[in-house]
Design an enzyme around this catalytic site. Structure first.
Site, PDB file in Angstrom:
ATOM      1  N   ASP A 190       3.323  -4.586   7.695  1.00 38.73           N
ATOM      2  CA  ASP A 190       2.081  -3.831   7.561  1.00 38.73           C
ATOM      3  C   ASP A 190       0.953  -4.847   7.721  1.00 38.73           C
ATOM      4  O   ASP A 190       0.641  -5.608   6.805  1.00 38.73           O
ATOM      5  CB  ASP A 190       2.018  -3.138   6.195  1.00 38.73           C
ATOM      6  CG  ASP A 190       0.671  -2.454   5.967  1.00 38.73           C
ATOM      7  OD1 ASP A 190      -0.178  -2.491   6.881  1.00 38.73           O
ATOM      8  OD2 ASP A 190       0.466  -1.903   4.867  1.00 38.73           O
ATOM      9  N   GLN A 230      -4.227  -5.497   6.798  1.00 37.61           N
ATOM     10  CA  GLN A 230      -5.190  -6.443   6.230  1.00 37.61           C
ATOM     11  C   GLN A 230      -5.044  -7.817   6.879  1.00 37.61           C
ATOM     12  O   GLN A 230      -5.555  -8.813   6.372  1.00 37.61           O
ATOM     13  CB  GLN A 230      -5.008  -6.564   4.712  1.00 37.61           C
ATOM     14  CG  GLN A 230      -5.124  -5.254   3.966  1.00 37.61           C
ATOM     15  CD  GLN A 230      -6.545  -4.687   3.985  1.00 37.61           C
ATOM     16  OE1 GLN A 230      -7.516  -5.394   4.244  1.00 37.61           O
ATOM     17  NE2 GLN A 230      -6.659  -3.401   3.723  1.00 37.61           N
ATOM     18  N   LYS A 273     -10.270  -0.672  10.412  1.00 34.92           N
ATOM     19  CA  LYS A 273     -10.466  -1.801   9.506  1.00 34.92           C
ATOM     20  C   LYS A 273     -10.834  -3.068  10.280  1.00 34.92           C
ATOM     21  O   LYS A 273     -11.045  -4.112   9.690  1.00 34.92           O
ATOM     22  CB  LYS A 273      -9.193  -2.050   8.692  1.00 34.92           C
ATOM     23  CG  LYS A 273      -8.875  -0.955   7.668  1.00 34.92           C
ATOM     24  CD  LYS A 273      -7.758  -1.422   6.759  1.00 34.92           C
ATOM     25  CE  LYS A 273      -6.981  -0.344   6.063  1.00 34.92           C
ATOM     26  NZ  LYS A 273      -7.705   0.609   5.273  1.00 34.92           N
ATOM     27  N   CYS A 302      -4.664   2.755  -3.553  1.00 27.83           N
ATOM     28  CA  CYS A 302      -3.446   3.200  -2.884  1.00 27.83           C
ATOM     29  C   CYS A 302      -2.289   2.250  -3.158  1.00 27.83           C
ATOM     30  O   CYS A 302      -1.439   2.022  -2.286  1.00 27.83           O
ATOM     31  CB  CYS A 302      -3.647   3.352  -1.373  1.00 27.83           C
ATOM     32  SG  CYS A 302      -4.843   4.610  -0.972  1.00 27.83           S
ATOM     33  N   HIS A 313       0.884  -1.167   0.000  1.00 25.86           N
ATOM     34  CA  HIS A 313       0.000   0.000   0.000  1.00 25.86           C
ATOM     35  C   HIS A 313       0.930   1.227   0.000  1.00 25.86           C
ATOM     36  O   HIS A 313       2.036   1.160   0.515  1.00 25.86           O
ATOM     37  CB  HIS A 313      -0.816  -0.063   1.295  1.00 25.86           C
ATOM     38  CG  HIS A 313      -1.872   0.987   1.448  1.00 25.86           C
ATOM     39  ND1 HIS A 313      -1.582   2.270   1.811  1.00 25.86           N
ATOM     40  CD2 HIS A 313      -3.219   0.922   1.311  1.00 25.86           C
ATOM     41  CE1 HIS A 313      -2.722   2.961   1.892  1.00 25.86           C
ATOM     42  NE2 HIS A 313      -3.722   2.167   1.594  1.00 25.86           N
TER      43      HIS A 313
END
Lengths: 142, 436
Positions: free
Chosen positions: B225, B228, B251, B394, B121
């Site tokens: 990261d 997700q 999220k 993104c 991202h």
């Protein structure tokens, strides 16, 4: 399907003035970074001396030596885009013939919305105004 | 057992009508919807407790402070961390910027390399571009194959490239290639990688890569990261092998304005503060200040107290469902959706992107309707009440690498159903009709 009126579909499927011109007076690229759309605009301009209008306050877009008005004579464009941005570019290419800088600025986002049938989803305004933003740059860089 | 109807009843927004249709929300990858318990926790806070934390000796302030401490404990337990290792930020982007500004600027030198992947991202790409530009370090990017999986050896690339691609532009040197080649010289000092792609859903083999990197560059620091990842599967920082993980609260059923940076205590304690001001100081005199202990050192100013409390409630909710059940539910949806989408692909109606094996992908499904721009496709779906995202998500270099300007993306979460996928597929069939 409020945003996909027949006129939009028509211009999307048969875009007017799509292509390249041999000797353009001005060329300009514009893109929408977040969605990947891009457009190249070429125009031919002419100085109109009949029905002379007041010069633009910035003096840009106007050739004062003859007291004439610099107007768009012809526009060609190419690009990758969605139905909304394609239809808007196609319609604009017809609409702006004879406009000077002041006319173009006055046309504004409201003019775009009206041209597209009076209704554009807020999230699609960037698509709808892609070609218009490119055209404004043409006069700003003159 | 996981009962999706019961889950759906907890989300007030799912009762909404969009253009006269039931809302089918397939954009949880951008932000998730919030259950009643999260909304209520925040509402309760504002109605009954509102006061600034760490300030007053009065009852309200004490209660507020306790609620924030409890939320931090919940988040820490959720990811297997110690409470002082959990730093609240606004979002994952801020968490990653914190690492870049604080750790990166002190530790990355000209002779080092920073390794990322093409799946990143922008929030795990642009900070490292900037750090490498500032320091002169080399930015190395693991390329992806045609399915959007990370390439281990450059030779495996579809264009049969045998050498890494090197670009020097705008004062930045970038090397693009396979993972093994990029780590071979031991220069990688920082490895920042996604735990699951927000576009293609790709779940990279983190364990394998982290073992390999520790062999080649023992001192490499690892940032995952996990934006997700944490909302969708069990994550335990004790076994993950990372030094930092970043994720967003919004999220994972929590409110917007909340994010988390987890860092190993040993690493965090050596770092300089990122933002200066209130609440992050020890002692202040007219000529300077000392810094507070972890985690306050990295939390300058009044935090999003209500948001943090809401995030705590979101963790409670996810714990109640059980993260293994969450992952199982999403996998089940993805198997179903992939099968349906591949059928559409066989009919030459759509192009589907990303790994074909559901074990290697999270709940993101990127596709394009053939001959229709993704914005048009997404807007037509919206007219049927379906919320999907269109654009570059993104992750512009990743999306354009597939030779398309943009993609449509549907992302699934705890409240989505197979019926919704049927509805999506049904309405995708309607899209080309508008343009013929």
């Amino acid at each position: 399907m409020s945003d996909y009126k027949d006129i939009i579909i028509d211009h999307y499927k048969n875009p007017r003035n799509f292509g390249e011109m041999d000797r353009a007076d001005i060329s300009m690229d514009e893109s929408n970074a977040s969605c990947g759309d891009m457009i190249q605009i070429q125009v031919k301009t002419e100085t109109r001396t009949d029905g002379v209008r007041l010069p633009h306050p910035d003096g840009i877009g106007v050739r004062n030596d003859e007291g004439g008005d610099l107007v768009i004579k012809e526009m060609k464009w190419r690009g990758v885009g969605c139905a909304i941005s394609t239809a808007a570019a196609s319609m604009l290419s017809e609409k702006i013939v004879g406009m000077n800088r002041e006319d173009l600025e006055k046309f504004g986002e409201a003019g775009i919305v009206e041209m597209l049938g009076g209704e554009v989803n807020v999230g699609r305004m960037k698509c709808a105004t892609l070609a218009y933003r490119g055209l404004l740059k043409i006069f700003n860089n003159e | 057992m996981f009962d999706v109807d019961k889950v759906r009843a907890d989300f007030p927004i799912l009762k909404r009508k969009i253009h006269g249709h039931d809302l089918v929300y397939l954009d949880s990858g951008a932000t998730s919807q919030k259950p009643e318990s999260v909304i209520k926790a925040m509402d309760d806070y504002y109605r009954n407790t509102n006061a600034n934390i760490h300030r007053g000796v009065y009852e309200l302030s004490v209660e507020s402070t306790r609620l924030v401490d409890e939320a931090r404990k919940k988040v820490a337990d959720f990811i297997g961390a110690r409470t002082e290792e959990v730093i609240f930020t606004r979002n994952a982007s801020e968490s990653l910027n914190l690492v870049m500004y604080s750790w990166g600027r002190d530790n990355i030198k000209k002779e080092d390399a920073v390794l990322i992947s093409k799946l990143e991202h922008h929030s795990n790409l642009v900070p490292w571009q900037e750090l490498c530009r500032e320091t002169g370090a080399e930015l190395r990017i693991i390329d992806v194959d045609g399915e959007g999986k990370l390439v281990m050896r450059t030779q495996e690339l579809k264009n049969s490239r045998t050498q890494d691609e090197v670009l020097t532009e705008n004062g930045l040197k970038v090397r693009l290639g396979g993972f093994e080649g990029l780590i071979a010289d031991g220069k990688v000092k920082l490895f920042a990688v996604t735990g699951a792609s927000n576009v293609l859903g790709t779940i990279p083999d983190l364990a394998g890569m982290l073992t390999a990197i520790k062999r080649k560059a023992q001192n490499a620091t690892v940032v995952v990261d996990a934006s997700q990842m944490v909302p969708h599967m069990k994550v335990d920082v004790k076994t993950l092998g990372a030094d930092f993980i970043a994720f967003s609260g919004h999220k994972m059923l929590g409110p917007t304005g909340t994010g988390v940076l987890w860092g190993k205590k040993e690493v965090l304690s050596k770092m300089r503060p990122f933002l200066f001001g209130g609440d992050m100081i020890g002692e202040v005199i007219i000529t300077g200040a000392t810094w507070a202990d972890l985690p306050s050192r990295f939390e300058a100013g009044t935090p999003d107290i209500a948001g943090i409390i809401g995030l705590g409630a979101a963790v409670d909710y996810l714990e109640g469902l059980g993260m293994d059940n969450v992952r199982h539910h999403e996998k089940d949806l993805m198997v179903y959706a992939l099968k349906k989408m591949v059928e559409l692909q066989d009919e030459e109606l759509v192009t589907v992107y990303g790994p074909k094996d559901v074990e290697e992908r999270g709940g993101a499904l990127a596709f394009n309707v053939i001959g229709v721009h993704p914005h048009d496709a997404a807007q037509i779906l919206d007219n049927f009440g379906i919320a999907v995202r269109s654009g570059q998500h993104c992750a512009a270099p990743l999306v354009t690498g597939f030779g398309v300007p943009a993609m449509v993306r549907a992302t699934f979460y705890v409240y989505n159903t197979k019926k919704e996928i049927d509805y999506l597929v049904d309405k995708i069939r309607e899209i080309p009709k508008i343009f013929t």
